[in-house]
Design a protein around this motif. Structure first.
Motif, PDB file in Angstrom:
ATOM      1  N   GLU A  35      36.815  41.691  42.538  1.00  0.00           N
ATOM      2  CA  GLU A  35      36.767  41.295  43.943  1.00  0.00           C
ATOM      3  C   GLU A  35      37.532  39.992  44.199  1.00  0.00           C
ATOM      4  OE1 GLU A  35      32.765  40.761  45.400  1.00  0.00           O
ATOM      5  OE2 GLU A  35      33.494  39.875  47.263  1.00  0.00           O
ATOM      6  N   VAL A  36      37.446  39.078  43.240  1.00  0.00           N
ATOM      7  CA  VAL A  36      38.131  37.792  43.381  1.00  0.00           C
ATOM      8  C   VAL A  36      39.638  37.994  43.527  1.00  0.00           C
ATOM      9  CG1 VAL A  36      38.590  35.581  42.229  1.00  0.00           C
ATOM     10  CG2 VAL A  36      36.307  36.592  42.107  1.00  0.00           C
ATOM     11  N   ALA A  37      40.180  38.956  42.755  1.00  0.00           N
ATOM     12  CA  ALA A  37      41.621  39.235  42.807  1.00  0.00           C
ATOM     13  C   ALA A  37      42.009  39.862  44.154  1.00  0.00           C
ATOM     14  CB  ALA A  37      42.003  40.160  41.653  1.00  0.00           C
ATOM     15  N   MET A  91      40.471  39.320  46.999  1.00  0.00           N
ATOM     16  CA  MET A  91      40.404  38.200  47.952  1.00  0.00           C
ATOM     17  C   MET A  91      41.646  37.312  47.820  1.00  0.00           C
ATOM     18  SD  MET A  91      37.143  37.605  49.521  1.00  0.00           S
ATOM     19  CE  MET A  91      36.965  35.836  49.441  1.00  0.00           C
ATOM     20  N   ALA A  92      42.043  37.051  46.581  1.00  0.00           N
ATOM     21  CA  ALA A  92      43.193  36.170  46.340  1.00  0.00           C
ATOM     22  C   ALA A  92      44.460  36.760  46.957  1.00  0.00           C
ATOM     23  CB  ALA A  92      43.385  35.947  44.836  1.00  0.00           C
ATOM     24  N   PHE A  93      44.594  38.081  46.883  1.00  0.00           N
ATOM     25  CA  PHE A  93      45.761  38.731  47.475  1.00  0.00           C
ATOM     26  C   PHE A  93      45.737  38.568  49.000  1.00  0.00           C
ATOM     27  CE2 PHE A  93      48.054  42.460  49.138  1.00  0.00           C
ATOM     28  CZ  PHE A  93      49.283  42.263  48.524  1.00  0.00           C
ATOM     29  N   GLY A  94      44.567  38.701  49.589  1.00  0.00           N
ATOM     30  CA  GLY A  94      44.432  38.492  51.034  1.00  0.00           C
ATOM     31  C   GLY A  94      44.844  37.077  51.421  1.00  0.00           C
ATOM     32  N   ARG A  95      44.441  36.144  50.579  1.00  0.00           N
ATOM     33  CA  ARG A  95      44.797  34.734  50.816  1.00  0.00           C
ATOM     34  C   ARG A  95      46.304  34.524  50.750  1.00  0.00           C
ATOM     35  NH1 ARG A  95      40.735  32.890  47.567  1.00  0.00           N
ATOM     36  NH2 ARG A  95      39.109  31.956  48.831  1.00  0.00           N
ATOM     37  N   GLU A  96      46.926  35.108  49.728  1.00  0.00           N
ATOM     38  CA  GLU A  96      48.390  35.001  49.583  1.00  0.00           C
ATOM     39  C   GLU A  96      49.096  35.605  50.784  1.00  0.00           C
ATOM     40  OE1 GLU A  96      49.569  36.878  45.887  1.00  0.00           O
ATOM     41  OE2 GLU A  96      48.005  35.767  44.838  1.00  0.00           O
ATOM     42  N   LEU A  97      48.558  36.720  51.250  1.00  0.00           N
ATOM     43  CA  LEU A  97      49.150  37.379  52.416  1.00  0.00           C
ATOM     44  C   LEU A  97      49.087  36.449  53.627  1.00  0.00           C
ATOM     45  CD1 LEU A  97      50.317  39.886  53.823  1.00  0.00           C
ATOM     46  CD2 LEU A  97      47.981  40.787  54.010  1.00  0.00           C
ATOM     47  N   ALA A  98      47.973  35.768  53.798  1.00  0.00           N
ATOM     48  CA  ALA A  98      47.844  34.817  54.914  1.00  0.00           C
ATOM     49  C   ALA A  98      48.894  33.709  54.799  1.00  0.00           C
ATOM     50  CB  ALA A  98      46.440  34.218  54.942  1.00  0.00           C
ATOM     51  N   LEU A  99      49.102  33.222  53.578  1.00  0.00           N
ATOM     52  CA  LEU A  99      50.065  32.133  53.380  1.00  0.00           C
ATOM     53  C   LEU A  99      51.474  32.599  53.713  1.00  0.00           C
ATOM     54  CD1 LEU A  99      48.710  30.382  50.144  1.00  0.00           C
ATOM     55  CD2 LEU A  99      48.155  29.960  52.552  1.00  0.00           C
ATOM     56  N   VAL A 100      51.801  33.827  53.302  1.00  0.00           N
ATOM     57  CA  VAL A 100      53.119  34.384  53.616  1.00  0.00           C
ATOM     58  C   VAL A 100      53.269  34.550  55.132  1.00  0.00           C
ATOM     59  CG1 VAL A 100      54.493  36.506  53.474  1.00  0.00           C
ATOM     60  CG2 VAL A 100      53.543  35.499  51.402  1.00  0.00           C
ATOM     61  N   THR A 153      37.128  43.427  52.112  1.00  0.00           N
ATOM     62  CA  THR A 153      37.228  42.309  51.161  1.00  0.00           C
ATOM     63  C   THR A 153      38.599  41.639  51.280  1.00  0.00           C
ATOM     64  OG1 THR A 153      35.768  43.498  49.639  1.00  0.00           O
ATOM     65  CG2 THR A 153      37.075  41.693  48.713  1.00  0.00           C
ATOM     66  N   LEU A 154      39.643  42.459  51.383  1.00  0.00           N
ATOM     67  CA  LEU A 154      41.001  41.914  51.515  1.00  0.00           C
ATOM     68  C   LEU A 154      41.134  41.125  52.818  1.00  0.00           C
ATOM     69  CD1 LEU A 154      44.149  43.918  50.511  1.00  0.00           C
ATOM     70  CD2 LEU A 154      44.235  42.170  52.258  1.00  0.00           C
ATOM     71  N   GLY A 176      37.580  50.527  37.293  1.00  0.00           N
ATOM     72  CA  GLY A 176      36.657  49.436  37.624  1.00  0.00           C
ATOM     73  C   GLY A 176      37.238  48.412  38.580  1.00  0.00           C
ATOM     74  N   GLY A 177      38.535  48.501  38.839  1.00  0.00           N
ATOM     75  CA  GLY A 177      39.183  47.590  39.792  1.00  0.00           C
ATOM     76  C   GLY A 177      39.781  48.378  40.936  1.00  0.00           C
ATOM     77  N   ARG A 178      40.818  47.829  41.546  1.00  0.00           N
ATOM     78  CA  ARG A 178      41.473  48.515  42.661  1.00  0.00           C
ATOM     79  C   ARG A 178      42.987  48.452  42.490  1.00  0.00           C
ATOM     80  NH1 ARG A 178      36.766  49.075  42.922  1.00  0.00           N
ATOM     81  NH2 ARG A 178      35.362  48.882  44.717  1.00  0.00           N
ATOM     82  N   GLN A 179      43.635  49.595  42.693  1.00  0.00           N
ATOM     83  CA  GLN A 179      45.087  49.630  42.686  1.00  0.00           C
ATOM     84  C   GLN A 179      45.548  49.567  44.135  1.00  0.00           C
ATOM     85  OE1 GLN A 179      47.061  49.506  40.107  1.00  0.00           O
ATOM     86  NE2 GLN A 179      48.994  49.809  41.168  1.00  0.00           N
ATOM     87  N   SER A 180      46.520  48.724  44.427  1.00  0.00           N
ATOM     88  CA  SER A 180      47.028  48.648  45.793  1.00  0.00           C
ATOM     89  C   SER A 180      48.466  49.121  45.843  1.00  0.00           C
ATOM     90  CB  SER A 180      46.935  47.215  46.319  1.00  0.00           C
ATOM     91  OG  SER A 180      47.874  46.395  45.662  1.00  0.00           O
TER      92      SER A 180
END
Ligand code: ADP
Ligand code: MG
Length: 156
Positions: A10-12, A14-23, A46-47, A134-138
């Motif tokens: 989940e942390v990963a 969220m981190a991708f969502g954060r990076e997207l916001a920065l971009v 979550t994203l 166990g994770g998510r592929q995007s």
């Protein structure tokens, strides 16, 4: 243009969502229409939560299932988070007064966009999420020049 990334937890996501916001923040005109697709529990909300953290919003970010749209009108940007899962007919989407939301300077994140049919504006970017090991592929797919630009900044 398409890019993929694996989120191990989940942390990963969220981190991708954060990076997207920065971009998005660094883009000249940072509004965008972004579809979040995938089954229930795929991590769409979550994203979105990660993206809101990237815009320094620390409050609750939950799926707007019953209201269809959750507005986040910040001093820096307006983000509208839609979840159209409970839309009974596509026409219902039209009556939300969508023109007020879909302005070029606003960010619209849409879960279950397909339920709104042709009434939903085309995506600049679609982020598809699937459970995997166990994770998510995007899979991130651009739908416009703006979307391509976002993907380039995110991945290249
Ligand atoms: N990369 C990940 N790996 C494992 N679990 C994740 C990952 N990303 C999110 N999750 C979890 O999966 C669930 C997804 O819920 P949610 O984001 O509400 O999904 P959706 O909006 O797609 O229905 C949450 O319990 C979240 O903690
Ligand atoms: Mg959701």
């Amino acid at each position: 243009m398409q890019r993929e990334k694996f989120f191990s937890d989940e942390v990963a996501t969220m981190a991708f969502g954060r990076e997207l916001a920065l971009v998005l923040k660094q883009s000249p005109n940072f509004g965008a229409v972004i579809y979040l697709t995938g089954e229930l529990g795929a991590g769409k909300t979550t994203l979105c939560r990660g993206l809101m953290r990237g815009f320094s919003y620390d409050g609750a970010v939950k799926s707007p299932t019953y209201t269809l749209v959750e507005p986040y009108e910040l001093s820096t940007v307006n983000v509208y988070h839609f979840d159209l899962y409970r839309l009974s007919v596509p026409e219902e989407f039209k009556y939300l007064g969508i023109d007020d939301y879909f302005k070029t300077e606003n960010i619209c994140l849409i879960e279950w966009a397909s339920r709104g049919g042709a009434f939903v504006p085309k995506a600049d970017l679609e982020i598809k999420l699937n459970s995997l090991a166990g994770g998510r592929q995007s899979f991130c797919v651009s739908g416009s020049e703006k979307g391509r630009d976002i993907l380039k900044r995110l991945f290249d």
